[in-house]
Enzyme design. Structure first.
Site, PDB file in Angstrom:
ATOM      1  N   LYS A  53       0.842  -1.204   0.000  1.00 23.53           N
ATOM      2  CA  LYS A  53       0.000   0.000   0.000  1.00 23.53           C
ATOM      3  C   LYS A  53       0.879   1.257   0.000  1.00 23.53           C
ATOM      4  CE  LYS A  53      -3.877  -2.470   2.000  1.00 23.53           C
ATOM      5  NZ  LYS A  53      -4.698  -2.874   3.147  1.00 23.53           N
ATOM      6  N   GLN A  97      -4.733  -1.835   9.538  1.00 21.39           N
ATOM      7  CA  GLN A  97      -4.689  -3.123   8.850  1.00 21.39           C
ATOM      8  C   GLN A  97      -5.332  -4.207   9.712  1.00 21.39           C
ATOM      9  OE1 GLN A  97      -3.764  -3.518   5.687  1.00 21.39           O
ATOM     10  NE2 GLN A  97      -4.085  -5.712   5.680  1.00 21.39           N
ATOM     11  N   ASP A 120     -11.354   2.850   4.404  1.00 21.06           N
ATOM     12  CA  ASP A 120     -11.792   1.453   4.309  1.00 21.06           C
ATOM     13  C   ASP A 120     -13.320   1.354   4.248  1.00 21.06           C
ATOM     14  OD1 ASP A 120      -9.904  -0.625   4.165  1.00 21.06           O
ATOM     15  OD2 ASP A 120      -9.250  -0.238   6.226  1.00 21.06           O
TER      16      ASP A 120
END
Ligand code: GUN
Length: 287
Positions: A53, A97, A120
């Protein structure tokens, strides 16, 4: 005749090209888009995902802040880090994460993130907006799958979709996105009866189980000319695999995604896109 491979690397690159231009545009307005990531513990797969990422952010001109934290952090300490990032005007997107170590609460953590920085799409606010057809920031893997349909001009209206996943990160957001496109969606899971029969009837199968010892989608389980999107990635017999036997499936399906090189690169590309959306939002509301 074999079906068409849906190449996630190619489609992700087209998204990244657009993101790069948008990042340049924002910078010319004095906004330096920035993603902060939080990685807790020493899960090697998670560390690789976060590294990828960061690399992708660098490619398209998005700045990053990297928080690597020991697995012994408490929920209160983690909340404090999220609060600091929420109020830091130089940070536009925050990603924690997943999965988290067992002693941390996933809902408490993700819902602590400001909805405006929730790249997200996991906060109750953004999940609710999606359910009401008002989404701004949508979970990256589901929006990446939709981008794949769009790229190949696949019309979803009236299609019977079997979705094999019911998680907050994949199945639930995809259900809403597909419904918005007038597909008929059946959300299946570990307790679903007759899954094989349901798959055989489906125009489109989207599968995200991630455990080959429990489930493998094979060519005999699909309809001729159906479409198979394989969201899963796991290690099986020393290899990275999805849920589907791609080599067999592609002989029968009209379109299918490989693993690796399918949905995975799309997740990263859509994260970049969401970070740009969040940075634009911050400029609109002056934060
Ligand atoms: N772990 C696996 N996929 C994801 C994702 O899309 N976002 C986050 N935060 N964690 C993940």
């Amino acid at each position: 005749m074999a079906g068409t491979k849906i190449d996630g690397k190619v489609i992700a690159q087209s998204v990244k090209d657009r993101v790069k231009k948008a990042a340049e545009e924002l910078k010319s307005q004095g906004i330096n888009p920035c993603l902060a990531t939080i990685l807790i513990g020493d899960n090697p797969a998670s560390a690789t995902y976060v590294r990828n990422k960061h690399k992708a952010c660098e490619e398209v001109g998005i700045a990053t802040k990297d928080h690597k934290i020991g697995a012994d952090i408490t929920q209160i300490e983690l909340n404090k880090i999220i609060d600091e990032l929420n109020s830091d005007p130089s940070v536009h997107g925050i990603l924690v994460q997943l999965p988290l170590p067992d002693h941390l609460d996933e809902f408490a953590t993700t819902s602590r993130i400001s909805p405006l920085k929730d790249v997200d799409g996991l906060t109750p606010h953004n999940a609710g907006l999606l359910a009401m057809k008002k989404a701004i920031l949508v979970a990256c893997t589901p929006s990446g799958v939709m981008e794949m349909f769009e790229y190949h001009g696949i019309d979803l209206e009236g299609k019977n979709v079997v979705l094999i996943n019911r998680s907050n990160l994949v199945g639930k957001p995809l259900y809403h996105l597909l419904l918005e496109k007038n597909a008929t969606v059946m959300t299946c899971h570990s307790k679903t009866k007759n899954l094989k029969e349901l798959c055989k009837e489906a125009d489109i199968i989207i599968t995200a189980v991630g455990d080959r010892t429990k489930f493998t989608l094979t060519a005999d389980m699909i309809k001729e000319d159906s479409i198979v999107i394989d969201v899963a990635i796991s290690r099986f017999n020393e290899k990275l695999v999805g849920d589907a036997d791609y080599e067999g499936i592609i002989q029968k399906a009209s379109f299918a995604t490989p693993v690796p090189g399918g949905v995975g690169p799309m997740t990263v590309a859509m994260l970049l896109k969401n970070t740009i959306t969040a940075a634009s939002l911050s400029s609109q509301i002056g934060r």
